[in-house]
Write an enzyme that holds these catalytic residues in place. Sequence first.
Site, short mmCIF file in Angstrom:
data_model
loop_
_atom_site.label_atom_id
_atom_site.label_comp_id
_atom_site.label_asym_id
_atom_site.label_seq_id
_atom_site.Cartn_x
_atom_site.Cartn_y
_atom_site.Cartn_z
N LYS A 62 66.37 -132.35 12.34
CA LYS A 62 66.46 -133.82 12.34
C LYS A 62 67.80 -134.31 11.78
O LYS A 62 68.26 -135.40 12.14
CB LYS A 62 65.33 -134.41 11.50
CG LYS A 62 65.44 -134.00 10.04
CD LYS A 62 64.67 -134.84 9.07
CE LYS A 62 65.10 -134.48 7.65
NZ LYS A 62 64.45 -135.24 6.62
N GLY A 82 58.62 -124.01 -8.94
CA GLY A 82 59.70 -125.00 -8.86
C GLY A 82 59.25 -126.30 -9.49
O GLY A 82 58.05 -126.62 -9.48
N SER A 83 60.18 -127.04 -10.07
CA SER A 83 59.80 -128.24 -10.82
C SER A 83 60.88 -129.31 -10.77
O SER A 83 61.06 -130.06 -11.73
CB SER A 83 59.51 -127.86 -12.26
OG SER A 83 60.66 -127.22 -12.80
N GLY A 114 59.25 -130.70 -6.41
CA GLY A 114 58.32 -129.71 -6.96
C GLY A 114 57.34 -130.35 -7.93
O GLY A 114 56.12 -130.10 -7.87
N GLN A 146 74.01 -132.60 4.61
CA GLN A 146 73.24 -131.48 5.15
C GLN A 146 73.40 -131.41 6.66
O GLN A 146 73.46 -130.35 7.25
CB GLN A 146 71.77 -131.70 4.83
CG GLN A 146 71.23 -130.72 3.80
CD GLN A 146 69.74 -130.86 3.69
OE1 GLN A 146 69.22 -131.97 3.53
NE2 GLN A 146 69.05 -129.75 3.77
N PHE A 176 62.38 -123.88 -14.48
CA PHE A 176 63.60 -123.19 -14.90
C PHE A 176 63.99 -123.80 -16.23
O PHE A 176 64.38 -124.96 -16.30
CB PHE A 176 64.69 -123.38 -13.84
CG PHE A 176 65.97 -122.65 -14.18
CD1 PHE A 176 66.10 -121.28 -13.91
CD2 PHE A 176 67.04 -123.31 -14.78
CE1 PHE A 176 67.27 -120.61 -14.23
CE2 PHE A 176 68.21 -122.63 -15.10
CZ PHE A 176 68.32 -121.28 -14.83
N PHE A 216 67.75 -120.49 -4.50
CA PHE A 216 67.05 -119.70 -5.52
C PHE A 216 65.90 -118.85 -4.96
O PHE A 216 65.24 -118.12 -5.70
CB PHE A 216 66.50 -120.60 -6.64
CG PHE A 216 67.58 -121.39 -7.34
CD1 PHE A 216 68.80 -120.80 -7.66
CD2 PHE A 216 67.39 -122.73 -7.68
CE1 PHE A 216 69.82 -121.52 -8.30
CE2 PHE A 216 68.39 -123.45 -8.32
CZ PHE A 216 69.61 -122.85 -8.63
N ASN A 230 72.58 -138.83 6.17
CA ASN A 230 73.31 -138.35 7.34
C ASN A 230 73.55 -139.49 8.32
O ASN A 230 74.65 -139.68 8.83
CB ASN A 230 72.52 -137.23 8.04
CG ASN A 230 72.39 -136.01 7.16
OD1 ASN A 230 73.36 -135.30 6.94
ND2 ASN A 230 71.20 -135.77 6.63
N ALA A 284 60.33 -137.68 -2.36
CA ALA A 284 59.56 -137.28 -3.53
C ALA A 284 59.16 -138.49 -4.38
O ALA A 284 57.98 -138.65 -4.72
CB ALA A 284 60.37 -136.28 -4.35
#
Lengths: 418, 418
Positions: B272, B17-18, B22, B367, B49, B119, B339, B175
């Site tokens: 959470k 993954g990137s 990732g 989410q 990908f 994925f 959220n 990230a």
Amino acid sequence: MGSLAVHSKKHKVCVVGSGNWGTTIAKVVAENTKEHSDIFEAEVQMWVFEEEYQIPKDSKHYNDETSHPRKLTDLINSLHENPKYLPNIPLPKNVVANPDVVDAVKDATILVFNLPHQFIGKTCEQLKGKIVPYARGISCIKGLAVSDKGCELFSESIGQKLGIYCGALSGANIATEVAQEKFSETTVAYDPPAMDSQHPTPQGTPHGSHTDLTKLEGEAKGLTGKKMKRTALPSEYPPLHHKNVKMLFHRPYFHVSLVSDVAGVSLGGALKNIVAIAAGFVDGLGWGDNAKAAVMRVGIMEEVKFGKMFFGDSVQTRTFTEESCGVADLITSCSGGRNFRCAKMAVAEGKSIGEIEQRELNGQSLQGTGTAYEVNDFLKKEGKEQEFPLFTAVHSILEGKKKPEDIPHLIDPNRGEE
Amino acid sequence: MGSLAVHSKKHKVCVVGSGNWGTTIAKVVAENTKEHSDIFEAEVQMWVFEEEYQIPKDSKHYNDETSHPRKLTDLINSLHENPKYLPNIPLPKNVVANPDVVDAVKDATILVFNLPHQFIGKTCEQLKGKIVPYARGISCIKGLAVSDKGCELFSESIGQKLGIYCGALSGANIATEVAQEKFSETTVAYDPPAMDSQHPTPQGTPHGSHTDLTKLEGEAKGLTGKKMKRTALPSEYPPLHHKNVKMLFHRPYFHVSLVSDVAGVSLGGALKNIVAIAAGFVDGLGWGDNAKAAVMRVGIMEEVKFGKMFFGDSVQTRTFTEESCGVADLITSCSGGRNFRCAKMAVAEGKSIGEIEQRELNGQSLQGTGTAYEVNDFLKKEGKEQEFPLFTAVHSILEGKKKPEDIPHLIDPNRGEE
């Protein structure tokens, strides 16, 4: 409820103190004593340090009678409000302000201490020998007395001075918000002497409670090992187990959790201020919410370690990590509390925390800086500075020996290994 | 380090993954493989990908060569940067982008999964039989697959599909902040099959690790009771105990704690989001920081309960209350996360959360709302809604059946007793 009928007496409650938080707790307690009339006398005495008070002209209470300074106790008892320390909050009529502390505690079996910590000594001096010997205390006073001799909990000094058992109440609470019935939680630590429990502890008691046979002997070891004298509660009174103590404080807007760990409950409320300064330092660097959360997490774990190292086995990790007095109080302090805000400003503006205190607090000192210095003195004396890298980092930064940017390195558990 | 000399082979790492996260993890890992060359091959393969990407005109990388769309892998390998998903962050030269997933994982003994959860299935399908049988996985994918059949952790589905052991990494991490080397912490759950530990676990391993004899048989029970096949790591490789796994992820700006509780680490990052919605609701009412902290505290305790009830004894309270993946991640999500913010806006503006999603997220769903519904379906099926009053309250409020003002009553542990 049938079994309670055998108790011919009810508990009488006195709140010792009537500031912002003291008056709020008196309101909470008085709502409950009225509701649970099988266990408590409805009337709650509240000791008020007497003073003359002038109702401001723009107050709804200003009229012919209040146009001149009047005794605060008279005002509280006629207005059913504490106009000086908790204005605009109606108090239940069963809260009775009393300027005479000895009269206020007369026959009280439950003493709720809620006054500035510098008055503990003098007040206990006045109360000594004037309270019923089987009274039980609950201290709502946050903080810690750290001196050359060691760390002392306020609940413990009260218990020592009066020769009674004293528990503690602490949580993520701001007096005004609780008074306005905005939702919050708190933690009450009460490790009832076994001799109080004439009845088996009812189901659902949180965390259980210790049964220490030494307590039956009329005295028990204090948290720091000192002996505390305790007199059994006469069987005429309903027992003071967790369920009944909870009834005194729990409200729909003020949820109470009962635990047995008095030291843990008291420590959380004192040590969080050091952690809030660290969180403020990191946030002031603009490192984002995750860096701040990391510092908070490390801070909680140092609180736990401090408790276990200096207050022994009665201290439980979960008091810090699962209770309002621990994690929730820390979260609140690191959101908008003074210590957090001032530390953040100091770093963001490149000023010393002293300059910020001067500007923002009119030269008053932050509680967190005081605690950081006191705790550091204590740790140094014990030779344990290295075992509390975050507390020590805060002290070093306050001293100008380290920079906030050094925090990740200073708290890196891998530091020694590389 | 002397004993390591007996290992003729080194671990080869592939990041599967990137994207934003990732690529960030590939950077972290590659910094460490270079530094710990006694254990790891320096080169880190990163599966990308493949897509065509046009460097924007205002980029410092825009020039004659990049004036037309180019393959993303070529760009990453020539610029040593992922211009599409992690722009302006230099990557170590030992990160090698590879468009062929099967080639990327060739001979890799450590597979770090960091790709969008949708994925997982397809990617594992491609990898099946193409990886070394003794490979070990670490999933950095947050979330939980909740369906009629139950709750499944992504680490577990990866492990199942590939027939390998798979741990998890989760923490209070954004990230971009980690990529910028802003300080944060994370938690890695890795419960090494006993057969990997040819050497005794070194001192200082956090929380210890389970030694389950069934693992020596080549298979072990998955968290939800399924059998997972595992092949012993050949003794030519350095053992993958906590200390060595930590070396792969720990950086001066990214502190890693190793635990054994894979389910706990994974659950914190998923549940959470429900708690953040509850915290947003309460904050939107203007109830102050203490009400919010109370809801967060109750939320952590429901996360613990959920873990223990549905994932068994391997789940530990402290994973939620003491680790970055638990309390710290929750604190961050309840500070400025989506959220939290959307739920707060909804209440403060008197709008539905759907309207806010439409306006703030261009109609994307939060989410947290998805997780709240999925978890509620699951709890309803299990007949356990009442045991998770906060999770259930969030669902009821989303459904319009309850109001945010009802939360204190709904989560009052005294509710049943009165």
